[in-house]
Design a protein around this motif. Sequence first.
Motif, PDB file in Angstrom:
ATOM      1  N   GLY A  40       9.499  24.682  28.273  1.00  0.00           N
ATOM      2  CA  GLY A  40       9.751  23.488  29.073  1.00  0.00           C
ATOM      3  C   GLY A  40       9.396  22.188  28.380  1.00  0.00           C
ATOM      4  O   GLY A  40       9.809  21.110  28.811  1.00  0.00           O
ATOM      5  N   ALA A  41       8.648  22.285  27.295  1.00  0.00           N
ATOM      6  CA  ALA A  41       8.203  21.064  26.618  1.00  0.00           C
ATOM      7  C   ALA A  41       9.341  20.453  25.819  1.00  0.00           C
ATOM      8  O   ALA A  41      10.126  21.169  25.201  1.00  0.00           O
ATOM      9  N   ARG A  42       9.419  19.137  25.858  1.00  0.00           N
ATOM     10  CA  ARG A  42      10.426  18.469  25.045  1.00  0.00           C
ATOM     11  C   ARG A  42       9.738  17.760  23.876  1.00  0.00           C
ATOM     12  O   ARG A  42       8.686  17.142  24.052  1.00  0.00           O
ATOM     13  N   ILE A  43      10.336  17.873  22.713  1.00  0.00           N
ATOM     14  CA  ILE A  43       9.760  17.257  21.527  1.00  0.00           C
ATOM     15  C   ILE A  43       9.596  15.755  21.764  1.00  0.00           C
ATOM     16  O   ILE A  43       8.613  15.143  21.322  1.00  0.00           O
ATOM     17  N   ASP A  44      10.546  15.189  22.479  1.00  0.00           N
ATOM     18  CA  ASP A  44      10.444  13.784  22.873  1.00  0.00           C
ATOM     19  C   ASP A  44       9.112  13.478  23.531  1.00  0.00           C
ATOM     20  O   ASP A  44       8.467  12.471  23.228  1.00  0.00           O
ATOM     21  N   ASP A  45       8.726  14.347  24.442  1.00  0.00           N
ATOM     22  CA  ASP A  45       7.492  14.115  25.182  1.00  0.00           C
ATOM     23  C   ASP A  45       6.273  14.266  24.291  1.00  0.00           C
ATOM     24  O   ASP A  45       5.301  13.516  24.418  1.00  0.00           O
ATOM     25  N   VAL A  46       6.325  15.234  23.419  1.00  0.00           N
ATOM     26  CA  VAL A  46       5.207  15.409  22.487  1.00  0.00           C
ATOM     27  C   VAL A  46       5.067  14.149  21.643  1.00  0.00           C
ATOM     28  O   VAL A  46       3.961  13.617  21.472  1.00  0.00           O
ATOM     29  N   ALA A  47       6.196  13.672  21.143  1.00  0.00           N
ATOM     30  CA  ALA A  47       6.156  12.471  20.301  1.00  0.00           C
ATOM     31  C   ALA A  47       5.621  11.280  21.089  1.00  0.00           C
ATOM     32  O   ALA A  47       4.764  10.527  20.604  1.00  0.00           O
ATOM     33  N   ALA A  48       6.107  11.133  22.309  1.00  0.00           N
ATOM     34  CA  ALA A  48       5.641  10.018  23.133  1.00  0.00           C
ATOM     35  C   ALA A  48       4.135  10.127  23.371  1.00  0.00           C
ATOM     36  O   ALA A  48       3.411   9.130  23.262  1.00  0.00           O
ATOM     37  N   GLU A  49       3.680  11.332  23.665  1.00  0.00           N
ATOM     38  CA  GLU A  49       2.260  11.548  23.904  1.00  0.00           C
ATOM     39  C   GLU A  49       1.448  11.204  22.646  1.00  0.00           C
ATOM     40  O   GLU A  49       0.346  10.659  22.736  1.00  0.00           O
ATOM     41  N   ALA A  50       2.011  11.516  21.498  1.00  0.00           N
ATOM     42  CA  ALA A  50       1.315  11.214  20.240  1.00  0.00           C
ATOM     43  C   ALA A  50       1.579   9.780  19.782  1.00  0.00           C
ATOM     44  O   ALA A  50       1.067   9.335  18.758  1.00  0.00           O
ATOM     45  N   GLU A  51       2.409   9.092  20.550  1.00  0.00           N
ATOM     46  CA  GLU A  51       2.765   7.701  20.231  1.00  0.00           C
ATOM     47  C   GLU A  51       3.389   7.556  18.848  1.00  0.00           C
ATOM     48  O   GLU A  51       3.016   6.680  18.057  1.00  0.00           O
ATOM     49  N   ILE A  52       4.300   8.432  18.583  1.00  0.00           N
ATOM     50  CA  ILE A  52       5.072   8.347  17.340  1.00  0.00           C
ATOM     51  C   ILE A  52       6.535   8.595  17.680  1.00  0.00           C
ATOM     52  O   ILE A  52       6.874   8.935  18.812  1.00  0.00           O
TER      53      ILE A  52
END
Lengths: 211, 211, 211, 211
Positions: free
Chosen positions: A36-48
Amino acid sequence: MAAPGIPQGLSRSQRRRREDIIEAALTIFDRDGFEGARIDDVAAEAEIAKGTVYLYFKNKQALLEGVIHAIVRPAIDAVERAADTKEGTAVDRLTRQISVMGERLGKGPMKTILRLMIAEGPRHDQLRYFYYKEIVEPGMRAIARCLADGEASGEFRPGSADIAPQVFAGPPLMAVVWRILFDDLAPLDIDRLMKDHVATVLDGLRLPAEV
Amino acid sequence: MAAPGIPQGLSRSQRRRREDIIEAALTIFDRDGFEGARIDDVAAEAEIAKGTVYLYFKNKQALLEGVIHAIVRPAIDAVERAADTKEGTAVDRLTRQISVMGERLGKGPMKTILRLMIAEGPRHDQLRYFYYKEIVEPGMRAIARCLADGEASGEFRPGSADIAPQVFAGPPLMAVVWRILFDDLAPLDIDRLMKDHVATVLDGLRLPAEV
Amino acid sequence: MAAPGIPQGLSRSQRRRREDIIEAALTIFDRDGFEGARIDDVAAEAEIAKGTVYLYFKNKQALLEGVIHAIVRPAIDAVERAADTKEGTAVDRLTRQISVMGERLGKGPMKTILRLMIAEGPRHDQLRYFYYKEIVEPGMRAIARCLADGEASGEFRPGSADIAPQVFAGPPLMAVVWRILFDDLAPLDIDRLMKDHVATVLDGLRLPAEV
Amino acid sequence: MAAPGIPQGLSRSQRRRREDIIEAALTIFDRDGFEGARIDDVAAEAEIAKGTVYLYFKNKQALLEGVIHAIVRPAIDAVERAADTKEGTAVDRLTRQISVMGERLGKGPMKTILRLMIAEGPRHDQLRYFYYKEIVEPGMRAIARCLADGEASGEFRPGSADIAPQVFAGPPLMAVVWRILFDDLAPLDIDRLMKDHVATVLDGLRLPAEV
DNA sequence: GATGAATGAGGGTTCATTCAT
DNA sequence: GATGAATGAACCCTCATTCAT
């Protein structure tokens, strides 16, 4: 033996960046699961930017592995430190062993890891193998050694060495699963659970028959 | 109380069809996980057209619920049957309780259900609530009652009634998780695990101090 | 021999749909090249949804193959029909052969195919092989046969049979390439080109030395 | 008129650097085509950093232009040198002209250029225009002049001056295309092809009717 | 000038869901 | 009711381009 997944030759800032991504991924995986995780969200969470994730991890699978390795590796050390001691009675050592497991599993990020392992493990042999070899097998072996030593020293009943170590690891596992599923419905006091567990397996429920 | 997810007004053949789909979905969910499962594959496994799945289940979520309910409901009965008896000693009843759990969890489709619960539960409050209310809470309560009765009757040590019931449910849980993750790496003898578990919690590891 | 890429078991309307997609793809490939083409655009041109393209073609490569096969296959027939005749003089047959090539290459969709072949062929062995075996080799062989027959019959000079057939296929090829690149800068009269070509190769430029 | 794409004011070492990049790009374009080529790969082939490419070329298109110009420019000279001579018979000059084309097209980097032109030209008017004006038109004109001179001098048949020059350029073009597509399937002897071509167009296939 | 880490728009592909037959 | 072709939103990943060092 080059442990796979341990990247070499990264500068300090790159290592930091990699850790940021792993931390972000842990957060998102915990919230949404792996699929369910989106790479977009991971990136946003990491602020990159999204693309940056791919500079550090070949693909989503590799990110999953990175996360799991990053969390599991320190746990390996803890298991080994708890196990490698010959000091103390078998009772002390078993108590410590169980308590470390409860600590490790019941608190902190291993909750997410276990969830990921259960969801993705069946489709990801390498991950299961890694987790088994690095965490589960050593843990079981350490318990088995306590039991054998305890029986040999006369602390434990005859036959104790033959008890399946999984008996002792069950309640710590319960702690994680409960945290994953039911903590909002019925919070579980993990320390109490571990204490009850230790007390029960050491002395049993049954009153010794009077002479 | 209209239990959600229990469809009404289906003909015999429709009920049969619905069960076929659930069975197929169970197979596919077991193989691929919930997110990884394709409705196409479920339909193929059930030997029906893809669209037909949607005649029986509103969407993929509903199918998940259908599967979980279908498997969990019989387990509820088993838990209740095991718990509702007042016959026998507390020892017998606790033994039976644990053995039913080991049976239910360690063997058969509850393995898939637990995997689905752990993977999807955190994102699906209704499912978690249902599972908790229908299975987990009654189970915990039944164990607690055994303990209380055993303490009252003098079979168990004083204080037994206060032991967290999760202690006793831990090893059966271990049985499922092990089956999900490590059965090919190190097969687990579930019957032996349950026997060891019962023996240990009843009599403990420690030799009673000699008088 | 099941020719690859010829789909079986499609209904009439499905076959129609498939052809629509191929036609749309040809248009878009012609406009944007293969790499530059977007499946979105192909779908829009075919007036269907993007996903539908994937019901008929596994991926973009397969679509390319589909397009090339669809255009090339009729050309194969034309080449074979032109070649299989033993009727007429060698001069007639060579003339017909060249004229068919000019027709096929210089006009219609083979222009796009050649462009695609040249752009993608080097990275797509199967396509090159298919094109060579089905079109080029038979074409060259047909020309060689004309030359051999013409020499045998005394129509052509001794040694004609040894001339590389590519000599005769060059100008038709020029017709396509010119159409691809320069038609707006300097339109080429293909019929005249073919006539000049035939006339030149038959009688040469040089005035026979007077006796 | 500042010829576009000819950079001014570069130091010797910068010019060298620019040429290195062009050479690398040629290699990569040849291997992967223009769209398929990655700037990363070009930079790696040139043994410089990716960003450096952008110091010498505004973008990927400009790199394509740079490559094409760099290869085409020397060819222009060759064409002009071959054409500008009035020495020798028309036969000699036409022979030389064709032979230069075969040489230029059939061997060396023009193969890649033609592939790039065919793949990208239709989307890149400026490139097509440049190529036509600098190479194709002069080449055609040179051939036309040979023909006219040959007819005027009585070497060639009446009407020769009206033959489309593309007839003579076809086989050299065939040489490139064959090299691009079929050289591994059926190697082509380019020298022989050119010889056959010249011989055929000079004297024709047909035996002159006996008097 | 040179670097290469970072960016983010873009596109191929998948798949849950719909609906005409 | 059953079908399965069609839809199109969603998402992973690539890569041309930028820019701080």
